[in-house]
Structure formats: structure tokens, C-alpha cells
Design a protein around this motif. Sequence first.
Motif, PDB file in Angstrom:
ATOM      1  N   PHE A  57       0.811  -1.215   0.000  1.00  0.00           N
ATOM      2  CA  PHE A  57       0.000   0.000   0.000  1.00  0.00           C
ATOM      3  C   PHE A  57       0.850   1.274   0.000  1.00  0.00           C
ATOM      4  CE2 PHE A  57      -3.062  -3.117   1.292  1.00  0.00           C
ATOM      5  CZ  PHE A  57      -4.286  -2.635   0.850  1.00  0.00           C
ATOM      6  N   THR A  58       2.160   1.110  -0.085  1.00  0.00           N
ATOM      7  CA  THR A  58       3.034   2.275  -0.100  1.00  0.00           C
ATOM      8  C   THR A  58       2.833   3.065  -1.393  1.00  0.00           C
ATOM      9  OG1 THR A  58       4.701   1.176   1.246  1.00  0.00           O
ATOM     10  CG2 THR A  58       5.446   3.053  -0.058  1.00  0.00           C
ATOM     11  N   PRO A  59       2.742   4.406  -1.323  1.00  0.00           N
ATOM     12  CA  PRO A  59       2.600   5.230  -2.532  1.00  0.00           C
ATOM     13  C   PRO A  59       3.711   4.938  -3.533  1.00  0.00           C
ATOM     14  CG  PRO A  59       2.234   6.554  -0.583  1.00  0.00           C
ATOM     15  CD  PRO A  59       2.705   5.215  -0.102  1.00  0.00           C
ATOM     16  N   PHE A  60       3.360   4.945  -4.810  1.00  0.00           N
ATOM     17  CA  PHE A  60       4.316   4.596  -5.863  1.00  0.00           C
ATOM     18  C   PHE A  60       5.268   5.761  -6.097  1.00  0.00           C
ATOM     19  CE2 PHE A  60       5.753   3.631 -10.209  1.00  0.00           C
ATOM     20  CZ  PHE A  60       6.164   2.324 -10.008  1.00  0.00           C
ATOM     21  N   ASP A  61       6.169   5.915  -5.151  1.00  0.00           N
ATOM     22  CA  ASP A  61       7.213   6.943  -5.232  1.00  0.00           C
ATOM     23  C   ASP A  61       8.521   6.279  -4.800  1.00  0.00           C
ATOM     24  OD1 ASP A  61       9.001   9.088  -3.802  1.00  0.00           O
ATOM     25  OD2 ASP A  61       7.640  10.248  -5.081  1.00  0.00           O
ATOM     26  N   LEU A  62       9.537   6.361  -5.660  1.00  0.00           N
ATOM     27  CA  LEU A  62      10.770   5.615  -5.424  1.00  0.00           C
ATOM     28  C   LEU A  62      11.387   5.954  -4.076  1.00  0.00           C
ATOM     29  CD1 LEU A  62      12.788   3.580  -6.529  1.00  0.00           C
ATOM     30  CD2 LEU A  62      13.993   5.472  -7.655  1.00  0.00           C
ATOM     31  N   GLU A  63      11.400   7.232  -3.734  1.00  0.00           N
ATOM     32  CA  GLU A  63      12.022   7.648  -2.471  1.00  0.00           C
ATOM     33  C   GLU A  63      11.274   7.083  -1.273  1.00  0.00           C
ATOM     34  OE1 GLU A  63      12.949  11.845  -0.197  1.00  0.00           O
ATOM     35  OE2 GLU A  63      13.304  11.721  -2.367  1.00  0.00           O
ATOM     36  N   ILE A  64       9.933   7.091  -1.344  1.00  0.00           N
ATOM     37  CA  ILE A  64       9.134   6.556  -0.238  1.00  0.00           C
ATOM     38  C   ILE A  64       9.283   5.041  -0.151  1.00  0.00           C
ATOM     39  CG2 ILE A  64       6.799   6.295   0.673  1.00  0.00           C
ATOM     40  CD1 ILE A  64       6.066   8.923  -0.641  1.00  0.00           C
ATOM     41  N   ILE A  65       9.280   4.380  -1.297  1.00  0.00           N
ATOM     42  CA  ILE A  65       9.433   2.925  -1.311  1.00  0.00           C
ATOM     43  C   ILE A  65      10.770   2.510  -0.698  1.00  0.00           C
ATOM     44  CG2 ILE A  65       9.700   0.907  -2.812  1.00  0.00           C
ATOM     45  CD1 ILE A  65       7.702   2.197  -4.732  1.00  0.00           C
ATOM     46  N   ILE A  66      11.831   3.236  -1.042  1.00  0.00           N
ATOM     47  CA  ILE A  66      13.151   2.929  -0.492  1.00  0.00           C
ATOM     48  C   ILE A  66      13.160   3.105   1.025  1.00  0.00           C
ATOM     49  CG2 ILE A  66      15.545   3.716  -0.395  1.00  0.00           C
ATOM     50  CD1 ILE A  66      15.354   4.273  -3.404  1.00  0.00           C
ATOM     51  N   PRO A 158       9.044   3.940  13.738  1.00  0.00           N
ATOM     52  CA  PRO A 158      10.474   3.700  13.467  1.00  0.00           C
ATOM     53  C   PRO A 158      10.770   2.845  12.240  1.00  0.00           C
ATOM     54  CG  PRO A 158       9.748   2.484  15.410  1.00  0.00           C
ATOM     55  CD  PRO A 158       8.634   3.399  15.042  1.00  0.00           C
ATOM     56  N   LEU A 159       9.911   1.889  11.897  1.00  0.00           N
ATOM     57  CA  LEU A 159      10.201   0.993  10.783  1.00  0.00           C
ATOM     58  C   LEU A 159       9.414   1.335   9.527  1.00  0.00           C
ATOM     59  CD1 LEU A 159      10.601  -2.601  12.278  1.00  0.00           C
ATOM     60  CD2 LEU A 159      12.352  -1.042  11.472  1.00  0.00           C
ATOM     61  N   CYS A 160       8.097   1.341   9.629  1.00  0.00           N
ATOM     62  CA  CYS A 160       7.254   1.616   8.471  1.00  0.00           C
ATOM     63  C   CYS A 160       5.978   2.297   8.955  1.00  0.00           C
ATOM     64  CB  CYS A 160       6.942   0.337   7.703  1.00  0.00           C
ATOM     65  SG  CYS A 160       6.125  -0.936   8.687  1.00  0.00           S
ATOM     66  N   GLN A 161       5.262   2.907   8.018  1.00  0.00           N
ATOM     67  CA  GLN A 161       4.133   3.757   8.385  1.00  0.00           C
ATOM     68  C   GLN A 161       2.784   3.053   8.340  1.00  0.00           C
ATOM     69  OE1 GLN A 161       4.849   6.788   9.634  1.00  0.00           O
ATOM     70  NE2 GLN A 161       6.921   5.964   9.347  1.00  0.00           N
ATOM     71  N   TYR A 162       2.748   1.783   7.963  1.00  0.00           N
ATOM     72  CA  TYR A 162       1.494   1.036   7.881  1.00  0.00           C
ATOM     73  C   TYR A 162       0.472   1.805   7.031  1.00  0.00           C
ATOM     74  CZ  TYR A 162       3.202  -2.112  11.562  1.00  0.00           C
ATOM     75  OH  TYR A 162       3.928  -3.033  12.296  1.00  0.00           O
ATOM     76  N   TYR A 163       0.823   1.978   5.782  1.00  0.00           N
ATOM     77  CA  TYR A 163      -0.022   2.760   4.869  1.00  0.00           C
ATOM     78  C   TYR A 163      -1.373   2.112   4.608  1.00  0.00           C
ATOM     79  CZ  TYR A 163       3.807   5.924   3.729  1.00  0.00           C
ATOM     80  OH  TYR A 163       4.802   6.883   3.787  1.00  0.00           O
ATOM     81  N   PHE A 164      -1.518   0.832   4.909  1.00  0.00           N
ATOM     82  CA  PHE A 164      -2.803   0.174   4.685  1.00  0.00           C
ATOM     83  C   PHE A 164      -3.841   0.615   5.711  1.00  0.00           C
ATOM     84  CE2 PHE A 164      -0.122  -2.508   7.324  1.00  0.00           C
ATOM     85  CZ  PHE A 164      -0.948  -2.839   8.385  1.00  0.00           C
TER      86      PHE A 164
END
Length: 393
Positions: A57-66, A158-164
Motif C-alpha cells: 500500500f506504499t505510494p508509488f514513489d521511489l524515495e518513499i518505497i526505499i 520507526p520501521l514503516c508507516q502502515y499505509y494500509f
Amino acid sequence: MESTAQSRVFKYNIFFWKCLGLWSDETSGYCYKYYSVAFQSFYSGMFTFLYTLNLMFTPFDLEIIISQSMFYFTQWAQITKIAMIVLRRKYILRAFNMLDCTAFQGEDEETREIVNKNKCSYTNYWKACCVYYHIISLSIIILPIIKYFVNGTVIELPLCQYYFLGDNIREKYYKVLFAYQFTGIIMIMYSNLNTDTFINGFLMMAITQFKVLYWKLAHLDSSSLDQGVINEKDKEILMIDKLKQCLIHYDLILQYCNIIQDVMSFAIFGQFGTAAVTICVSMCFFLKPMTNEDLFITTFYLLAMIFQIFLPTYLGAELTEQSELIVTAAYNSDWIPRSESFKRSLGLLMERAKTPIVITGLKMFTLSLENFTSIMKMAYSLFTLLKNSQVEA
């Protein structure tokens, strides 16, 4: 188990495995088995599932995905190492028994010194890794909190934003999610610490036994016999007996190497299969503006990931080299004046030793410095590709 036994050097690893629900023994009851299943389901199964769902569910943006996938592949590698401890427990215990056998303890002062020096080296290595892993893990959590109290900046998960999850749900349960990831990082750190050092410890033990055997073969001469032995026939009998002990020792080392190959094969595959991507993603963090805290965390994490694959490959290469040196040690022994029976036995040992010991991950990744170089080249190639893609975008 005696305090002098070699397997005792893994006491810290076993202690934390028990705390993490990975290691049961004869004293463990049903309550521990329930605890083990619940703990690993909560901090390995569900943790990895939620992390995977977040990336979907992460936005399709390379910087955010990384930024969201920095620790993701490390988690998958850790799953394979957890499976190693749980599923290969029988083989691990078999390896422990071999390490504690009489032949592996050293027969004289020199060989015992080699064994004891290795035990001290492993203990110091575990302690050094413990300090380093704590620095990385705590910096991921503590530095943002310090920054919040000093500068008033918002603390992200700290790890991920739980975009779902929706923004409202994340805000409502922010403390719960933060506590879950906080404790998850600690659990991952202790799991990585004690599986990584365990793998390298098994390799160190094998290298040590080859060093002991090298010393025994290199000093296989009549001068090492009891001075009271005068008769040449008696000397020959004693020399053949010493050679037989070396042959038995060599056979035990080969059995031990086969066991650790069975134990570590899948974990090495998981570690090396994700290494290039993990290092590449870490390097990509340097392409974006970073605070001093981010620079500190990323640098230490990248160095840890590189060291995590360098040390096994270095020890694997050292193990291969030490196994090849057995031929040299056998040739340097006092074999010329010996009997034909002695020479035939020594010749068979040399023929077998011409095939070096090579540890692999599912017969795909070998523990060698050449493989380490290949992984680093692949990681840099992926990094260059992502860098160019980011510039074009």
C-alpha cells in the motif's frame, strides 16, 4: 555439560534463543511451547505480514518505497535464520556433542591452547557484536525521541508507516503501533545478534579443529615420542597409533562440517539472497537529504549489513584454506623412514584432503571472498540503476 566444553561458548546464544521462544530443552514444558508459538507468531509472523502489507500500500514513489523497505529484506533473511534454529535443532545438538568430544579438546598443551584461544575469541566477538547491534537498534528508536523532546519534531513510526491503515486509525492507535515496532526492533536485534554470531561461531570451531589437526600432523615425528621408547619396532607402532588418532580426528572434523552445512545451508541462502538488495537500499538513503541522526543510523546499519555477509565469507574462505593445508602438514610429517603401512594411510589422508571443505547455501551461494565481491558489485549495480532512474524522474 562441563564448563570447559566448547559448546559452552554458545551459552549466551542459547539463553536469548530461549527468551525468544526458539529453543526448548528437556526442562521445557507445554507452557513454553505455547509461549514459543505465540511469541514467534506475534513478532515474526504477524510482524512480517504487516510489513509486507505496508509495502503493498506504499505510494508509488521511489524515495518513499526505499525508505519503507530499508529493513524489510533484513526481516526476511532473519526468518530463514529463525527457521534454522527451530527446524535444525537436532543437528545443532549433534554438532554441540561433537564439539564436546575428547578428540576436539586438544591432546597436549599446544593444541589445548589453540582451542582455548578460539573460545576466548568467540566470546569477545559475541560481546563486540552485542554492543554494535545495541547501538544500531537503540539509535533507530532513541534518537527520534530525543529529537522530539529537543526540537519538538513529530516522531514517525520507526520501521514503516502502515499505509494500509487510514490516517485516523494511525493517529488513534499511534502509541500501540509505536510500542509494537519498538519491541519488534528489539526482538529482531536479539534474534539477529544470536543467529549471526552462532553461524560464525560454528565456522570458527571448524577452522580451529583444522588448525589443531595441522599442528598434530606437522609434528608427527619420532621426536615427539616418549624418550623411554628405544626399540624401533615400538616407535613404529606408536607412530602408526598417532597417525590413526589424526585420521580419526580428521574424520570427525569432516562429520562436523557436514553437520554445520546441513544446519546453515538454508540460512546462508536467505542471508545472501537478500544481501545485495539490502545493501543497495541502504546506499540509496545517501541520495536524499538527511539529518545527522539519519546519517548516523544509515551509516551504522549499512556497515552492519556489509559486515553481516563479509565475516561468514571470510571465515568460509579461511575454512577452505585450512582444510587444504592438511595436505602440506601431512607431507611435512616424518613419513620418509616410516613403514609402507604408515605411508599408505598417510597417502589416503592426503588424497582426501585435496578436496577442500566448502560451505554453501543450498549449493547456490558459497562462503568465499569471491562471492562477497560479487554481492557488493551487484549491490552497486542496483544502486547505480536506481540512482539513474531517480535522476531521470
